[in-house]
Design a protein around this motif. Sequence first.
Motif, PDB file in Angstrom:
ATOM      1  N   GLY A   1      44.923  39.114  38.421  1.00  0.00           N
ATOM      2  CA  GLY A   1      44.454  37.687  38.810  1.00  0.00           C
ATOM      3  C   GLY A   1      42.577  37.614  37.663  1.00  0.00           C
ATOM      4  O   GLY A   1      41.675  37.448  38.186  1.00  0.00           O
ATOM      5  N   GLY A   2      43.166  37.805  36.292  1.00  0.00           N
ATOM      6  CA  GLY A   2      41.650  38.584  35.913  1.00  0.00           C
ATOM      7  C   GLY A   2      41.214  36.510  34.640  1.00  0.00           C
ATOM      8  O   GLY A   2      40.446  36.671  33.941  1.00  0.00           O
TER       9      GLY A   2
ATOM     10  N   ARG B   1      39.955  34.211  36.689  1.00  0.00           N
ATOM     11  CA  ARG B   1      38.924  33.403  37.596  1.00  0.00           C
ATOM     12  C   ARG B   1      38.460  34.598  38.202  1.00  0.00           C
ATOM     13  O   ARG B   1      38.288  35.782  38.471  1.00  0.00           O
TER      14      ARG B   1
ATOM     15  N   GLY C   1      37.653  38.773  38.580  1.00  0.00           N
ATOM     16  CA  GLY C   1      38.792  38.902  37.444  1.00  0.00           C
ATOM     17  C   GLY C   1      38.265  38.976  36.084  1.00  0.00           C
ATOM     18  O   GLY C   1      38.731  39.824  35.502  1.00  0.00           O
TER      19      GLY C   1
ATOM     20  N   ASN D   1      45.626  38.893  33.165  1.00  0.00           N
ATOM     21  CA  ASN D   1      46.493  38.370  34.438  1.00  0.00           C
ATOM     22  C   ASN D   1      46.733  36.923  34.823  1.00  0.00           C
ATOM     23  O   ASN D   1      44.865  36.573  35.168  1.00  0.00           O
ATOM     24  N   TYR D   2      47.549  36.398  35.715  1.00  0.00           N
ATOM     25  CA  TYR D   2      46.888  35.285  36.168  1.00  0.00           C
ATOM     26  C   TYR D   2      48.602  34.354  37.072  1.00  0.00           C
ATOM     27  O   TYR D   2      49.142  35.730  36.113  1.00  0.00           O
ATOM     28  N   HIS D   3      47.635  33.787  37.075  1.00  0.00           N
ATOM     29  CA  HIS D   3      49.639  33.121  38.060  1.00  0.00           C
ATOM     30  C   HIS D   3      49.747  31.736  38.093  1.00  0.00           C
ATOM     31  O   HIS D   3      50.678  31.846  37.472  1.00  0.00           O
ATOM     32  N   HIS D   4      48.886  31.127  38.359  1.00  0.00           N
ATOM     33  CA  HIS D   4      48.759  29.379  38.390  1.00  0.00           C
ATOM     34  C   HIS D   4      48.242  29.029  36.476  1.00  0.00           C
ATOM     35  O   HIS D   4      48.740  27.593  36.319  1.00  0.00           O
TER      36      HIS D   4
ATOM     37  N   SER E   1      52.907  39.438  43.319  1.00  0.00           N
ATOM     38  CA  SER E   1      53.864  39.843  44.764  1.00  0.00           C
ATOM     39  C   SER E   1      54.985  39.254  44.148  1.00  0.00           C
ATOM     40  O   SER E   1      55.948  39.794  45.665  1.00  0.00           O
TER      41      SER E   1
ATOM     42  N   VAL F   1      50.739  38.494  48.746  1.00  0.00           N
ATOM     43  CA  VAL F   1      49.864  38.526  47.064  1.00  0.00           C
ATOM     44  C   VAL F   1      49.135  40.381  47.680  1.00  0.00           C
ATOM     45  O   VAL F   1      48.830  40.729  46.692  1.00  0.00           O
TER      46      VAL F   1
ATOM     47  N   SER G   1      37.821  44.080  50.308  1.00  0.00           N
ATOM     48  CA  SER G   1      36.160  43.319  50.936  1.00  0.00           C
ATOM     49  C   SER G   1      35.239  43.793  52.009  1.00  0.00           C
ATOM     50  O   SER G   1      36.405  44.653  52.715  1.00  0.00           O
TER      51      SER G   1
ATOM     52  N   PRO H   1      33.504  44.125  47.094  1.00  0.00           N
ATOM     53  CA  PRO H   1      32.436  42.965  47.283  1.00  0.00           C
ATOM     54  C   PRO H   1      32.409  42.616  48.618  1.00  0.00           C
ATOM     55  O   PRO H   1      33.065  42.138  49.303  1.00  0.00           O
ATOM     56  N   GLY H   2      31.337  41.852  48.901  1.00  0.00           N
ATOM     57  CA  GLY H   2      30.426  41.317  49.947  1.00  0.00           C
ATOM     58  C   GLY H   2      30.257  39.965  49.571  1.00  0.00           C
ATOM     59  O   GLY H   2      32.083  39.014  48.404  1.00  0.00           O
TER      60      GLY H   2
HETATM   61  P1  NAP Z   1      39.525  33.609  42.416  1.00  0.00           P
HETATM   62  O1  NAP Z   1      38.176  33.167  42.017  1.00  0.00           O
HETATM   63  O2  NAP Z   1      39.614  32.736  43.869  1.00  0.00           O
HETATM   64  O3  NAP Z   1      40.350  34.158  41.737  1.00  0.00           O
HETATM   65  C1  NAP Z   1      41.347  34.984  41.673  1.00  0.00           C
HETATM   66  C2  NAP Z   1      42.427  35.060  41.138  1.00  0.00           C
HETATM   67  O4  NAP Z   1      43.584  35.634  41.369  1.00  0.00           O
HETATM   68  C3  NAP Z   1      42.712  34.132  39.892  1.00  0.00           C
HETATM   69  O5  NAP Z   1      42.314  34.909  38.630  1.00  0.00           O
HETATM   70  C4  NAP Z   1      44.273  33.282  39.912  1.00  0.00           C
HETATM   71  O6  NAP Z   1      44.908  32.882  39.209  1.00  0.00           O
HETATM   72  C5  NAP Z   1      44.504  34.962  40.600  1.00  0.00           C
HETATM   73  N1  NAP Z   1      46.299  35.100  41.736  1.00  0.00           N
HETATM   74  C6  NAP Z   1      45.993  34.493  42.954  1.00  0.00           C
HETATM   75  N2  NAP Z   1      47.113  34.598  43.608  1.00  0.00           N
HETATM   76  C7  NAP Z   1      47.488  35.698  42.002  1.00  0.00           C
HETATM   77  C8  NAP Z   1      49.231  36.285  42.498  1.00  0.00           C
HETATM   78  N3  NAP Z   1      50.126  35.769  42.987  1.00  0.00           N
HETATM   79  N4  NAP Z   1      49.657  36.678  41.020  1.00  0.00           N
HETATM   80  C9  NAP Z   1      48.021  37.076  39.735  1.00  0.00           C
HETATM   81  N5  NAP Z   1      47.185  36.514  40.211  1.00  0.00           N
HETATM   82  C10 NAP Z   1      47.017  35.784  40.922  1.00  0.00           C
HETATM   83  O7  NAP Z   1      39.056  35.093  43.557  1.00  0.00           O
HETATM   84  P2  NAP Z   1      37.903  36.172  43.268  1.00  0.00           P
HETATM   85  O8  NAP Z   1      36.764  35.448  44.319  1.00  0.00           O
HETATM   86  O9  NAP Z   1      37.301  36.062  42.130  1.00  0.00           O
HETATM   87  O10 NAP Z   1      38.488  36.948  43.992  1.00  0.00           O
HETATM   88  C11 NAP Z   1      38.890  38.321  43.352  1.00  0.00           C
HETATM   89  C12 NAP Z   1      39.294  39.623  44.321  1.00  0.00           C
HETATM   90  O11 NAP Z   1      37.801  39.697  45.115  1.00  0.00           O
HETATM   91  C13 NAP Z   1      40.118  39.396  45.124  1.00  0.00           C
HETATM   92  O12 NAP Z   1      41.516  40.459  45.211  1.00  0.00           O
HETATM   93  C14 NAP Z   1      39.743  38.656  46.595  1.00  0.00           C
HETATM   94  O13 NAP Z   1      40.024  39.355  47.741  1.00  0.00           O
HETATM   95  C15 NAP Z   1      38.796  40.047  46.410  1.00  0.00           C
HETATM   96  N6  NAP Z   1      37.091  39.308  46.848  1.00  0.00           N
HETATM   97  C16 NAP Z   1      36.077  38.418  46.780  1.00  0.00           C
HETATM   98  C17 NAP Z   1      35.308  38.048  47.269  1.00  0.00           C
HETATM   99  C18 NAP Z   1      34.377  36.806  47.301  1.00  0.00           C
HETATM  100  O14 NAP Z   1      33.315  36.541  48.002  1.00  0.00           O
HETATM  101  N7  NAP Z   1      34.400  35.929  45.851  1.00  0.00           N
HETATM  102  C19 NAP Z   1      34.018  39.210  48.353  1.00  0.00           C
HETATM  103  C20 NAP Z   1      35.448  39.710  48.773  1.00  0.00           C
HETATM  104  C21 NAP Z   1      36.334  40.348  47.983  1.00  0.00           C
HETATM  105  P3  NAP Z   1      45.219  31.759  39.225  1.00  0.00           P
HETATM  106  O15 NAP Z   1      44.366  31.460  38.528  1.00  0.00           O
HETATM  107  O16 NAP Z   1      45.867  31.428  38.023  1.00  0.00           O
HETATM  108  O17 NAP Z   1      45.444  30.962  39.894  1.00  0.00           O
END
Ligand code: NAP
Length: 248
Positions: A9-10, A12, A15, A32-35, A62, A111, A143, A187-188
């Motif tokens: 998930g790098g 966005r 990542g 890595n990315y998915h879509h 997944s 996932v 989280s 993370p929060g």
């Molecule tokens: P995000 O902005 O929604 O980005 C999600 C990333 O995960 C995207 O790069 C997406 O790829 C990738 N992804 C989703 N499903 C996937 C799959 N099946 N296979 C491979 N890649 C996949 O999320 P984020 O907020 O940065 O979150 C990153 C991590 O931090 C997550 O584990 C999340 O639970 C955790 N987290 C976030 C927060 C917060 O407040 N943001 C707080 C606590 C924990 P695509 O671009 O291809 O869709």
Amino acid sequence: MQPILLVTGGSRGIGRATAIAAARQGYQVVVNYHHNADAAAEVVQAIKAQNGHAVAMGADVSSESDVVAMFARIDQELGAIDVLINNAGVVGLRDSVINMDAARLTRMFAVNITGSFLCAREAIKRMSTDLGGKGGRIVNVSSVASKHGAPGEYVDYAASKGAIDTMTLGLAKEVATQGIRVNAVRPGLVYTDIHAASGEPGRADRIRPQIPMQRVGNPEEVAAAILWLASTESSYSTGAVLDVAGGR
Ligand code: NAP
């Protein structure tokens, strides 16, 4: 040789910030990315613009066959992986457990949990000193939802992160004598796209008053903690879960 780091998930959010900061620290980065191939390509471009090394690789974490193929590609194109960042994660729409069907739960756990296990498995096969590897580090992204439970929002997501906390503890002990350290960052609230995916783009600012530091975090602040756990600076830490949550 520059060490090799895979961030799932790098493309966005957290990542993306981790990939860019890792390249600045001298890692060859697999994004890595998915879509979202375009977003991953943008991250690779940003890294190349700062004279770093990066390659984008699409894989659904997944999917066992996708994960196996991605690690085989890393072997061929870059070499033996040094660091895995298990960051890819999803949330579902804000809802109560009473409305959650099996399809939603299956995707969530596939996932967030299975994906992290599959990537860890493939990384350990290559890192383990018992198997001829040179060791390595795994950092899981959990989280603080695992502590609070996210009632009325996404208890399924919170539970998936509880599994990640426990996986971190158990796996760290399991591979401690194999040259591999396993830690997690919890993370929060962080400004990323994930809140829009829950159906509430302004969620972070709504919850901000509940954060002791009274502000939402930035992806770069989480990336810094992830990369500390991936570095030799944290050489005596394993099985640790580090909150990066403004006191929440
Ligand atoms: P995000 O902005 O929604 O980005 C999600 C990333 O995960 C995207 O790069 C997406 O790829 C990738 N992804 C989703 N499903 C996937 C799959 N099946 N296979 C491979 N890649 C996949 O999320 P984020 O907020 O940065 O979150 C990153 C991590 O931090 C997550 O584990 C999340 O639970 C955790 N987290 C976030 C927060 C917060 O407040 N943001 C707080 C606590 C924990 P695509 O671009 O291809 O869709």
